[in-house]
Scaffold this active site. Structure first.
Site, mmCIF file in Angstrom:
data_model
loop_
_atom_site.group_PDB
_atom_site.id
_atom_site.type_symbol
_atom_site.label_atom_id
_atom_site.label_comp_id
_atom_site.label_asym_id
_atom_site.label_seq_id
_atom_site.Cartn_x
_atom_site.Cartn_y
_atom_site.Cartn_z
ATOM 1 N N ASP A 132 0.828 -1.209 0.000
ATOM 2 C CA ASP A 132 0.000 0.000 0.000
ATOM 3 C C ASP A 132 0.863 1.261 0.000
ATOM 4 O O ASP A 132 1.981 1.260 0.508
ATOM 5 C CB ASP A 132 -0.930 -0.022 1.230
ATOM 6 C CG ASP A 132 -2.051 0.990 1.099
ATOM 7 O OD1 ASP A 132 -2.460 1.286 -0.051
ATOM 8 O OD2 ASP A 132 -2.527 1.493 2.132
ATOM 9 N N HIS A 141 2.324 3.429 -8.968
ATOM 10 C CA HIS A 141 2.178 1.998 -9.289
ATOM 11 C C HIS A 141 3.392 1.524 -10.105
ATOM 12 O O HIS A 141 3.930 0.452 -9.865
ATOM 13 C CB HIS A 141 0.884 1.736 -10.070
ATOM 14 C CG HIS A 141 -0.364 2.123 -9.319
ATOM 15 N ND1 HIS A 141 -0.562 1.788 -8.011
ATOM 16 C CD2 HIS A 141 -1.469 2.811 -9.701
ATOM 17 C CE1 HIS A 141 -1.738 2.261 -7.612
ATOM 18 N NE2 HIS A 141 -2.303 2.880 -8.618
ATOM 19 N N LEU A 158 11.455 -19.878 -5.004
ATOM 20 C CA LEU A 158 10.345 -19.185 -4.323
ATOM 21 C C LEU A 158 9.043 -19.275 -5.132
ATOM 22 O O LEU A 158 9.062 -19.125 -6.354
ATOM 23 C CB LEU A 158 10.753 -17.708 -4.172
ATOM 24 C CG LEU A 158 9.708 -16.712 -3.692
ATOM 25 C CD1 LEU A 158 9.419 -16.914 -2.206
ATOM 26 C CD2 LEU A 158 10.203 -15.279 -3.935
#
Ligand code: IPE
Ligand code: IPE
Ligand code: MG
Length: 252
Positions: A24, A41, A135
């Site tokens: 956020d 963004h 991962l």
């Protein structure tokens, strides 16, 4: 000793297996630079790259990133379009890097609600990275905890009607099999950047015993070093799961 060297000394039990992040603060970061929200963004992609690298280097197994919530559909259309375009572009540009780092990419959420070209690209990258052994990065897209629980309930009722599930079988152990996260452990750590103290409908069932970290940095300023500091902080916390501290100390 460097942060990563300290992490390498942690025992299996001290090292988190699954980290979830509410990314956020992109909009506020952009505003603070006198830029449009969309630039925040774009800048956030660099944080995603650094965090994926850092999680891989630390030996984390699962990293879930909250990229777009069910409620984010209520944003202005141009921002939604920009976010989806950025997602498509980023997957395209990052593919080589993901393969090199042996990252397996998966998604959770109402993927069918995304534009067709975006769905196609997501299923392509999921397929291409399926056999990678490093991962696992899970992108939460058009996801919310309440949506997931409603979806799970619908599927449970379907199975009851089809006779493959008895109501008596429904238990705390059974319900996770109906969630999007059925193949992964619950998060050990949940991080929220951007300075707010809320969950915003993320992984509601799964975070019952997750350790929470709220950090003031806006997402575009977050880097692997922030993640490593949090992992080290986590390793010092005592997780009691309802038991007493003394009981936990005597467990091996
Ligand atoms: C998080 O940053 C990214 C998404 C929700 C897609 P925001 O866009 O929410 O940024 P702030 O919270 O308005 O600063
Ligand atoms: C949470 O951020 C969702 C994502 C990071 C994708 P929001 O910015 O949407 O959350 P609220 O509105 O501040 O709760
Ligand atoms: Mg926000």
């Amino acid at each position: 000793m460097s942060l990563i060297e300290q992490i390498k000394l942690l025992t299996d039990k001290q090292l988190p297996k699954h980290i979830a992040i509410i990314m956020d603060g992109n909009g506020r970061w952009a505003k603070s630079q006198g830029l449009e929200r969309v630039h925040g963004h774009q800048q956030g992609v660099l944080s995603v790259r650094s965090t994926i690298e850092g999680a891989g280097e630390a030996g984390i197994r699962f990293l879930t990133l909250y990229a777009f919530s069910t409620e984010n559909w209520n944003r202005p259309k141009f921002e939604i379009d920009a976010l989806i375009a950025l997602l498509v572009q980023t997957i395209h540009l990052e593919k080589e890097n993901l393969m090199k780092n042996r990252v397996r990419l998966q998604t959770i959420g109402d993927i069918a609600s995304l534009p067709a070209h975006c769905q196609e690209q997501l299923s392509q990258i999921t397929r291409d990275t399926r056999d990678n052994t490093g991962l696992t990065v899970i992108l939460a897209l058009s996801y919310s905890g309440r949506w997931e629980l409603a979806h799970a309930l619908k599927n449970m009722i379907r199975d009851i009607n089809e006779g493959t599930l008895c109501p008596e079988q429904i238990s705390q152990e059974k319900i996770p099999h109906y969630l999007c996260t059925r193949d992964m452990p619950d998060p050990d750590i949940l991080i929220r950047t951007g300075g707010d103290y809320r969950i915003s409908n993320f992984l509601l069932w799964q975070i019952a015993y997750t350790e929470l970290f709220f950090v003031p940095a806006m997402w575009p300023d977050f880097r692997k070093e922030h993640l490593w500091n949090i992992i080290l902080d986590f390793s010092k916390r005592q997780r009691r799961f309802g038991k007493t501290g003394e009981q936990v100390e005597h467990e091996i």
